[in-house]
Design a protein around this motif. Sequence first.
Motif, PDB file in Angstrom:
ATOM      1  N   LEU B 163       0.834  -1.204   0.000  1.00 38.72           N
ATOM      2  CA  LEU B 163       0.000   0.000   0.000  1.00 38.72           C
ATOM      3  C   LEU B 163       0.869   1.255   0.000  1.00 38.72           C
ATOM      4  N   GLU B 165       3.884   1.331  -1.249  1.00 38.36           N
ATOM      5  CA  GLU B 165       4.447   1.373  -2.600  1.00 38.36           C
ATOM      6  C   GLU B 165       3.428   1.928  -3.583  1.00 38.36           C
ATOM      7  N   ALA B 166       2.156   1.524  -3.405  1.00 42.18           N
ATOM      8  CA  ALA B 166       1.102   2.020  -4.292  1.00 42.18           C
ATOM      9  C   ALA B 166       1.017   3.536  -4.198  1.00 42.18           C
ATOM     10  N   SER B 167       1.173   4.051  -2.986  1.00 43.49           N
ATOM     11  CA  SER B 167       1.094   5.489  -2.780  1.00 43.49           C
ATOM     12  C   SER B 167       2.231   6.207  -3.519  1.00 43.49           C
ATOM     13  N   TYR B 168       3.454   5.687  -3.368  1.00 42.41           N
ATOM     14  CA  TYR B 168       4.594   6.254  -4.111  1.00 42.41           C
ATOM     15  C   TYR B 168       4.325   6.175  -5.607  1.00 42.41           C
ATOM     16  N   ASP B 169       3.819   5.012  -6.003  1.00 35.21           N
ATOM     17  CA  ASP B 169       3.602   4.742  -7.421  1.00 35.21           C
ATOM     18  C   ASP B 169       2.640   5.755  -8.032  1.00 35.21           C
ATOM     19  N   LEU B 170       1.659   6.190  -7.225  1.00 39.02           N
ATOM     20  CA  LEU B 170       0.649   7.109  -7.733  1.00 39.02           C
ATOM     21  C   LEU B 170       1.083   8.559  -7.610  1.00 39.02           C
ATOM     22  N   GLY B 171       2.353   8.768  -7.239  1.00 41.23           N
ATOM     23  CA  GLY B 171       2.893  10.119  -7.286  1.00 41.23           C
ATOM     24  C   GLY B 171       3.022  10.823  -5.949  1.00 41.23           C
ATOM     25  N   ALA B 172       2.737  10.124  -4.845  1.00 46.08           N
ATOM     26  CA  ALA B 172       2.863  10.768  -3.543  1.00 46.08           C
ATOM     27  C   ALA B 172       4.308  10.676  -3.067  1.00 46.08           C
TER      28      ALA B 172
END
Lengths: 495, 266
Positions: B163, B165-172
């Motif tokens: 989760l 990683e998903a946040s980083y992935d989405l630009g955060a």
Amino acid sequence: MEKNVIIELKNVSKHFGQTYAVEDFNLYVKKGEFITFLGPSGCGKTTTLRMIAGFELPTGGEILLNGKDITDLPPYKRPVNTVFQKYALFPHMDVYENVAFGLKLKKVSDGAKMRKLTNAEIDKKVKNALKIVDLEEYENRDISTLSGGQQQRIAIARAIVNEPEILLLDEPLGALDLKMRKDMQLELKEMHKKLGITFIYVTHDQEEALTLSDTVVVMKDGMIQQIGTPEDIYNEPNNAFVANFIGESNIYSATMTGEKKVRFINHVFDCVDEFPKNEKVDVVIRPEDVHITGEDQGMAKGKIVSKIFKGIHYEYIMMVGRNELVIVDTRNLEIDKTYGFDIEPDGIHIMKKELTANIYDDAYIDKNNRVVISESAFECDITSLVPGSTVDEEGYVVGPDGVRYDFTDADVKAEIGLKDIDILDDEQSGTVSGEIVSIIYKGDHYQLTIRTPQDEDFVLDTEYTYDENDLVGLSVKSEKIKLKLKGEAKKYAKK
Amino acid sequence: MRKNKSIFSRKFLAVPYAVFMILFVVIPLMLIIAYAFTDESGRITLDNFRAFFSGGHNINTLMFSIFIGFLNTAICLVLGYPAAFILAKKEFGFGTATVLLFVMPMWINFVLRTAATRDLLFAIGISGGEYPYLATMIGMVYNYLPFVILPLYTTMTKMDKSLIEASYDLGANKVQTFFKTILPMTMPGVISAATMVFMPTMSSYVISDVMGERKISLIGNSIQLYFDQGLWHIGSLVALIMLAIIAIGSFCADSEPQENARGGLW
């Protein structure tokens, strides 16, 4: 370099201490391509994907996106988005908020300055993304109320809504049941066509890879085995591993007997590949490339020993001498009856033999005149290091000229033939033990790769059946280990 | 057949527990309620209420207790959250042993621990007589910090790394990821930790007594004082008010939408 290359990996590797997950990975992906990394678990496909996403940093090599080096760029600065294996949807947000997550952070250029997206813009994009994945009515649903397939779609929507240049998909269909997986495969392909985004897809399912991809990258042990179109990979596998991994096939050890002539299962067949005469090769024959004929027709004959109905066709196993040949045919043939068969030259795929013997370059002799391979000491014939020598009672090698040699710690190259390793069910009873990491069936025997805890591989041929991940012991008769001294023998002569 | 004849049925196993509950929970509770609404002569009255709320001192003590409760919770969270975060991160290589070190003070006798803290603070020049508030707060934080770290640590180790990683992935970036992903997802642990600290802090009297050298009066101290003086009725009323506050507090914490509000250990 071609203009439409979107991402390029140059000599990328990922090492963890002594071991490596990816080694010298070279690949370029064209804009709009659907490329799949295919391989068994632990082959490094996911690690490669994670390096493209930015979650892992390569220990060597570089990654270029549109020609710019992004090797060390953090994930949030890369114009790529990931669909995670277990979806990784935010449980504290509803569907809409999940999909809008990336958009709310995004800055777009508005003339000279950067600005955030307005709520109306976000709303439009989120609704559009949900429409693409067919879940328009689900905006306000809680993530926990969605089924696996629906969560999967939301995960895709959350990624594509950001209009990434590359969409990374890490075994996205792994958790779905067969029927749903098939449906999603078609939808993904459709989506890819519609969106025009480059897809990089990771899977261990060869059928999925063949169905979806423009290009397949087959990987094993962190290294690329073959890159090609699904047709290439299927019809012209580079090696026995690829052939075995991509679908059902017959693999045999063979010998070239002349120009475009190859001998296996005790028959000589015409083929289309050119290899030097007498070269040992592997051949692959797909079950559908064998044509069953009447008993006295055909290039060779064999007896059908097994028959399985598979829906649109039957799968037969024919014994040709001592070798098994798997054949598929739509006709209903009789079991225990002898038939002839033909194999067209272009149905015979010849591959360079990868390995004819196990060669260990970093072996050495211990003080008991044994050879140490992978931290295990094997009995060996030490006198083979000096022609005509004997071993005296103190354990020194005495040459024919009376010179005594002390080979303790001498570096040697050890060679063990594939048929010379004995496999033991009891892992404790061998000289060395290990886990079976690969099994390739070659008609009348299996070729096993056994990996020791020290990460050394022993490849051997056996007639007995084992399962992958079995722990076994290995032993080698002393006279079967061929030793070659590195450097001159006189270096070890005793004064 | 045997089974039918048997006099014992499984539900009899609950008898000791029921007896215990009646003797030590229900009856005392009833007694507290009864005492709170009666006077010495046994007459039903609201005089105790009037007495409590008319004395500005009592209200002050209550408010002060609530304030100390909030303050202690806030300090413990500010100190405990990063500590738990670092402990839970595998990259830093802290094992269970380190977590144990943080939790160990909980195993030492409470009175001894508090007295030792007082003496230690005295030795470095923060005496309870001179700085009663500071000394009390240090004592409170020291005592309740493990109760914050443990539930937070449990929540954080259970958090799905993909989760983040998903946040980083989405630009955060890292800060955005913390506030948008990590903090909301560890909220159950924060709430659980807060309830573990706030309520006991409010009602504690040993820490304030020992650390503040009796210069600080919390609501727990008031109750103790009333009972010592034999004022059972008004003492019971204060206890009842505390109970009500704690009940409201628990209710608020539980009405949070997050499931598994209490980490695995609690």
